[in-house]
Write a protein that holds these residues in place. Structure first.
Motif, short mmCIF file in Angstrom:
data_model
loop_
_atom_site.label_atom_id
_atom_site.label_comp_id
_atom_site.label_asym_id
_atom_site.label_seq_id
_atom_site.Cartn_x
_atom_site.Cartn_y
_atom_site.Cartn_z
N UNK A 81 0.84 -1.22 0.00
CA UNK A 81 0.00 0.00 0.00
C UNK A 81 0.87 1.26 0.00
N UNK A 82 1.99 1.20 0.70
CA UNK A 82 2.90 2.34 0.74
C UNK A 82 3.71 2.53 -0.52
N UNK A 83 3.73 1.53 -1.39
CA UNK A 83 4.54 1.57 -2.60
C UNK A 83 3.72 1.66 -3.89
N UNK A 84 2.48 1.23 -3.83
CA UNK A 84 1.66 1.11 -5.03
C UNK A 84 1.44 2.46 -5.68
N UNK A 85 1.73 2.58 -7.00
CA UNK A 85 1.48 3.86 -7.68
C UNK A 85 -0.02 4.14 -7.79
N UNK A 86 -0.36 5.38 -8.13
CA UNK A 86 -1.77 5.78 -8.21
C UNK A 86 -2.54 5.00 -9.25
N UNK A 87 -1.86 4.41 -10.20
CA UNK A 87 -2.54 3.65 -11.26
C UNK A 87 -2.91 2.24 -10.81
N UNK A 93 15.62 -10.69 4.14
CA UNK A 93 15.47 -9.62 5.11
C UNK A 93 14.81 -8.38 4.52
N UNK A 94 15.12 -8.12 3.27
CA UNK A 94 14.63 -6.91 2.61
C UNK A 94 14.06 -7.29 1.24
N UNK A 95 12.85 -6.85 0.97
CA UNK A 95 12.23 -7.07 -0.33
C UNK A 95 12.33 -5.76 -1.10
N UNK A 96 13.33 -5.69 -1.98
CA UNK A 96 13.59 -4.47 -2.74
C UNK A 96 13.51 -4.83 -4.21
N UNK A 97 12.51 -4.24 -4.90
CA UNK A 97 12.26 -4.55 -6.31
C UNK A 97 11.98 -3.27 -7.10
N UNK A 98 12.15 -3.37 -8.42
CA UNK A 98 11.77 -2.26 -9.30
C UNK A 98 10.59 -2.64 -10.20
N UNK A 99 10.19 -3.90 -10.18
CA UNK A 99 9.02 -4.34 -10.96
C UNK A 99 8.09 -5.13 -10.06
N UNK A 100 6.80 -5.01 -10.17
CA UNK A 100 6.08 -4.22 -11.17
C UNK A 100 6.11 -2.71 -10.92
N UNK A 101 6.68 -2.29 -9.78
CA UNK A 101 6.91 -0.89 -9.44
C UNK A 101 7.94 -0.90 -8.33
N UNK A 102 8.42 0.26 -7.93
CA UNK A 102 9.43 0.33 -6.87
C UNK A 102 8.83 -0.13 -5.54
N UNK A 103 9.48 -1.12 -4.94
CA UNK A 103 9.01 -1.71 -3.69
C UNK A 103 10.21 -1.85 -2.76
N UNK A 104 10.01 -1.48 -1.49
CA UNK A 104 11.06 -1.66 -0.49
C UNK A 104 10.37 -1.99 0.84
#
Length: 192
Positions: free
Chosen positions: A61-67, A172-183
């Motif tokens: 929820x904190x990472x999801x883009x407006x789309x 420990x850390x879920x850091x991704x750039x797809x399907x959008x930036x997630x940390x």
């Protein structure tokens, strides 16, 4: 103690139940899924499951883009006799539907997340990913309990094979750039 009779509405019709049956059958337990035409009832969830779902839902929820929109425990109609309920999912905002919506379509969904429980291990590890991939959902995460900590297995759909390919394992850390930036700090499961 008397044994109650088997409810007739619970007896599968010839060919099995279909997706619409989940909306019309009376007295179904919450979170009933339809897998291969059979009703699947959810067992009580362990604390780990609840905490992992909450952590990922909050992080998304904190990472999801407006789309896009993050949702929890909503079914997805994949085929006539397939209507699983992922623990967490991300959908396109313009396909989110109104407040009476009971199921998304596969094409509405960007990401599905399954937190593995002992009773759903085979479904979460094998059957559901097959169904999600076949339906064309581009991203799938499987979350395992490893010594009380979530480990997230990240999969992306390979369009050439229509199967998921492992894109990473996160401890420990879920850091991704797809399907959008997630940390998401997976260690925060204890803080919920």
């Amino acid at each position: 103690m008397t044994v109650e009779p088997f409810p007739q509405w619970l007896r599968p019709p010839t060919g099995g139940f279909v997706a619409e049956d989940l909306d019309r059958l009376p007295d179904l337990p919450p979170h009933t899924e339809l897998i291969d035409g059979s009703l699947v009832f959810v067992s009580p969830q362990a604390k780990f499951h609840v905490l992992a779902v909450s952590l990922l839902e909050s992080g998304l929820r904190g990472s999801t883009p407006k789309s896009m929109r993050t949702r929890r425990e909503m079914t997805v109609t994949l085929e006539r006799n397939q209507r699983p309920e992922p623990d967490v999912l991300v959908v396109h905002a313009d396909r989110d539907g109104d407040l009476d919506l009971t199921s998304y379509r596969a094409e509405d969904v960007v990401l599905v997340v399954e937190v593995v429980s002992p009773e759903s291990r085979s479904r979460d590890r094998e059957r559901k990913p097959q169904l999600y991939a076949k339906a064309g959902i581009p991203h799938f995460w499987r979350v395992e309990n490893v010594d009380g900590r979530p480990v997230v297995y990240v999969y992306e759909l390979d369009p050439a094979t229509n199967c998921y390919a492992l894109a990473g394992i996160h401890h420990d850390q879920l850091r991704l750039t797809v399907p959008f930036d997630i940390d998401i700090d997976l260690r925060n499961i204890d803080s919920l």
